[in-house]
Enzyme design. Structure first.
Site, PDB file in Angstrom:
ATOM      1  N   GLY A   1       7.472   3.871 -59.781  1.00  0.00           N
ATOM      2  CA  GLY A   1       8.391   4.170 -60.782  1.00  0.00           C
ATOM      3  C   GLY A   1       8.075   4.222 -61.968  1.00  0.00           C
ATOM      4  N   VAL A   2       8.859   3.666 -62.830  1.00  0.00           N
ATOM      5  CA  VAL A   2       8.699   3.968 -64.385  1.00  0.00           C
ATOM      6  C   VAL A   2       7.708   3.215 -64.751  1.00  0.00           C
ATOM      7  CG1 VAL A   2      10.403   2.254 -65.256  1.00  0.00           C
ATOM      8  CG2 VAL A   2       9.653   4.187 -66.528  1.00  0.00           C
ATOM      9  N   ASP A   3       7.362   1.754 -64.320  1.00  0.00           N
ATOM     10  CA  ASP A   3       6.247   0.754 -64.263  1.00  0.00           C
ATOM     11  C   ASP A   3       4.794   1.725 -64.258  1.00  0.00           C
ATOM     12  OD1 ASP A   3       5.024  -1.498 -64.742  1.00  0.00           O
ATOM     13  OD2 ASP A   3       5.480  -2.424 -62.950  1.00  0.00           O
TER      14      ASP A   3
ATOM     15  N   ILE B   1      10.326   8.539 -70.226  1.00  0.00           N
ATOM     16  CA  ILE B   1      10.273   7.502 -71.366  1.00  0.00           C
ATOM     17  C   ILE B   1       8.867   7.275 -71.866  1.00  0.00           C
ATOM     18  CG2 ILE B   1       9.691   5.562 -69.914  1.00  0.00           C
ATOM     19  CD1 ILE B   1      12.025   4.136 -71.489  1.00  0.00           C
TER      20      ILE B   1
ATOM     21  N   ASN C   1       8.223  -5.974 -62.557  1.00  0.00           N
ATOM     22  CA  ASN C   1       8.398  -6.708 -61.540  1.00  0.00           C
ATOM     23  C   ASN C   1       7.772  -8.151 -62.189  1.00  0.00           C
ATOM     24  OD1 ASN C   1       5.505  -7.031 -60.781  1.00  0.00           O
ATOM     25  ND2 ASN C   1       5.651  -5.174 -59.919  1.00  0.00           N
TER      26      ASN C   1
ATOM     27  N   SER D   1      16.541  -1.591 -62.671  1.00  0.00           N
ATOM     28  CA  SER D   1      16.796  -2.239 -61.437  1.00  0.00           C
ATOM     29  C   SER D   1      17.698  -0.878 -60.643  1.00  0.00           C
ATOM     30  CB  SER D   1      17.741  -3.455 -61.686  1.00  0.00           C
ATOM     31  OG  SER D   1      17.099  -4.373 -62.027  1.00  0.00           O
ATOM     32  N   THR D   2      17.810   0.322 -61.252  1.00  0.00           N
ATOM     33  CA  THR D   2      18.353   1.205 -60.382  1.00  0.00           C
ATOM     34  C   THR D   2      17.657   2.018 -59.612  1.00  0.00           C
ATOM     35  OG1 THR D   2      18.536   2.846 -62.280  1.00  0.00           O
ATOM     36  CG2 THR D   2      20.285   1.461 -62.155  1.00  0.00           C
ATOM     37  N   GLY D   3      16.119   1.706 -59.484  1.00  0.00           N
ATOM     38  CA  GLY D   3      15.566   2.726 -58.593  1.00  0.00           C
ATOM     39  C   GLY D   3      15.246   1.916 -57.468  1.00  0.00           C
ATOM     40  N   VAL D   4      13.779   1.372 -57.316  1.00  0.00           N
ATOM     41  CA  VAL D   4      13.360   0.645 -56.106  1.00  0.00           C
ATOM     42  C   VAL D   4      14.250  -0.547 -55.742  1.00  0.00           C
ATOM     43  CG1 VAL D   4      11.280  -0.747 -55.128  1.00  0.00           C
ATOM     44  CG2 VAL D   4      10.948   1.549 -56.615  1.00  0.00           C
TER      45      VAL D   4
HETATM   46  N1  AR6 Z   1      10.751   7.473 -67.417  1.00  0.00           N
HETATM   47  C1  AR6 Z   1      12.257   7.092 -67.408  1.00  0.00           C
HETATM   48  N2  AR6 Z   1      12.669   6.642 -66.308  1.00  0.00           N
HETATM   49  C2  AR6 Z   1      12.091   6.631 -65.227  1.00  0.00           C
HETATM   50  C3  AR6 Z   1      10.815   7.329 -65.231  1.00  0.00           C
HETATM   51  C4  AR6 Z   1      10.125   7.586 -66.270  1.00  0.00           C
HETATM   52  N3  AR6 Z   1       8.726   8.339 -66.375  1.00  0.00           N
HETATM   53  N4  AR6 Z   1      10.338   7.202 -63.830  1.00  0.00           N
HETATM   54  C5  AR6 Z   1      11.540   6.652 -63.042  1.00  0.00           C
HETATM   55  N5  AR6 Z   1      12.344   6.208 -63.911  1.00  0.00           N
HETATM   56  P1  AR6 Z   1      12.405   1.931 -60.947  1.00  0.00           P
HETATM   57  P2  AR6 Z   1      13.300  -0.863 -60.777  1.00  0.00           P
HETATM   58  C6  AR6 Z   1      13.714   5.844 -63.559  1.00  0.00           C
HETATM   59  O1  AR6 Z   1      12.279   2.078 -59.611  1.00  0.00           O
HETATM   60  O2  AR6 Z   1      14.650  -0.273 -59.758  1.00  0.00           O
HETATM   61  C7  AR6 Z   1       8.361  -0.807 -59.580  1.00  0.00           C
HETATM   62  O3  AR6 Z   1       7.415  -0.677 -58.640  1.00  0.00           O
HETATM   63  C8  AR6 Z   1      14.330   5.764 -62.383  1.00  0.00           C
HETATM   64  O4  AR6 Z   1      14.779   7.172 -61.891  1.00  0.00           O
HETATM   65  O5  AR6 Z   1      11.140   2.461 -61.744  1.00  0.00           O
HETATM   66  O6  AR6 Z   1      13.668  -1.725 -61.917  1.00  0.00           O
HETATM   67  C9  AR6 Z   1       8.200  -2.090 -60.319  1.00  0.00           C
HETATM   68  O7  AR6 Z   1       6.916  -2.488 -60.559  1.00  0.00           O
HETATM   69  C10 AR6 Z   1      15.324   4.813 -62.197  1.00  0.00           C
HETATM   70  O8  AR6 Z   1      16.411   5.230 -62.848  1.00  0.00           O
HETATM   71  O9  AR6 Z   1      12.205   0.432 -61.317  1.00  0.00           O
HETATM   72  C11 AR6 Z   1       9.021  -2.938 -59.829  1.00  0.00           C
HETATM   73  O10 AR6 Z   1       8.296  -3.676 -58.743  1.00  0.00           O
HETATM   74  C12 AR6 Z   1      14.635   3.684 -63.356  1.00  0.00           C
HETATM   75  O11 AR6 Z   1      13.347   4.283 -63.785  1.00  0.00           O
HETATM   76  C13 AR6 Z   1      10.031  -2.290 -59.225  1.00  0.00           C
HETATM   77  O12 AR6 Z   1       9.790  -0.727 -59.375  1.00  0.00           O
HETATM   78  C14 AR6 Z   1      14.257   2.501 -62.662  1.00  0.00           C
HETATM   79  O13 AR6 Z   1      13.411   2.639 -61.401  1.00  0.00           O
HETATM   80  C15 AR6 Z   1      11.424  -2.217 -60.163  1.00  0.00           C
HETATM   81  O14 AR6 Z   1      12.359  -1.460 -59.770  1.00  0.00           O
END
Ligand code: AR6
Length: 171
Positions: free
Chosen positions: A35-37, A14, A27, A120-123
């Site tokens: 993750g994406v953040d 993204i 968060n 929300s679908t990651g961590v």
């Molecule tokens: N581009 C697009 N999607 C991505 C990328 C990217 N570069 N990297 C990961 N994803 P997550 P959450 C996808 O864990 O579950 C953070 O630490 C990933 O495959 O990033 O909402 C925040 O600070 C998944 O499908 O976010 C919060 O503490 C999606 O992004 C916490 O994680 C979301 O996964 C939020 O958890």
């Protein structure tokens, strides 16, 4: 009826997208994370953290907007999805609100194009199929009654989400 071409599913990083707004799966602190953040903060540069520090956090189910700084995107909309705790803690409604607030912020800021990660679908452990249903339903209903954003990209990173979104949207 909403024009189906206003929704697109892509598999991409993204942070590379040249759209008016990308949404961050943040968060409540809005101070970065994994993750994406983490990827968004790295690509946007330290100015992004300076900007989010001034926002005093964000409630779960809501969102706040900043500039995109060094990103190709003009804005970052920092949305806070719920942590999955089994499903009886209002998680579906909170996820819906995270998408809805992001869309409202995009509209207010005249964004024609917006890209969502799978919030929300990651961590945070939200079941992927449930999350996809909520994301798609919320976006479709919003687009039916709003001109902006003109186009919404669902940006899937993992294969499972990519397949799910294409199946649900028939794309
Ligand atoms: N581009 C697009 N999607 C991505 C990328 C990217 N570069 N990297 C990961 N994803 P997550 P959450 C996808 O864990 O579950 C953070 O630490 C990933 O495959 O990033 O909402 C925040 O600070 C998944 O499908 O976010 C919060 O503490 C999606 O992004 C916490 O994680 C979301 O996964 C939020 O958890």
């Amino acid at each position: 009826m909403m024009d189906a071409n206003r929704i697109e599913v892509i598999q991409a990083d993204i942070t590379r997208l040249q759209v008016d707004a990308i949404v961050n799966a943040a968060n409540r602190s809005l101070l970065g994370g994994g993750g994406v953040d983490g990827a968004i903060h790295r690509a946007a540069g330290p100015e992004l953290l300076e900007a989010t520090r001034k926002l005093n956090g964000c409630e779960t189910g809501s969102a706040k907007i900043t500039s995109g700084f060094r990103l190709p995107a003009k804005y970052v909309i920092h949305a806070v999805g719920p942590i999955w705790k089994g499903g009886d803690r209002n998680e579906p409604e909170l996820l819906k609100k995270a998408y809805m607030t992001s869309l409202e912020l995009a509209e207010k800021n005249n964004c024609k194009t917006i890209a969502f990660p799978n919030i929300s679908t990651g961590v945070y452990g939200f079941p992927k199929e449930k999350a996809a249903d909520i994301a798609i339903d919320t976006v479709k209903k919003f687009l039916e009654i709003h001109h902006l954003p003109e186009k919404v990209f669902f940006v899937c990173f993992d294969n499972e989400n990519y397949k799910l979104y294409r199946t649900i949207l028939n794309k």
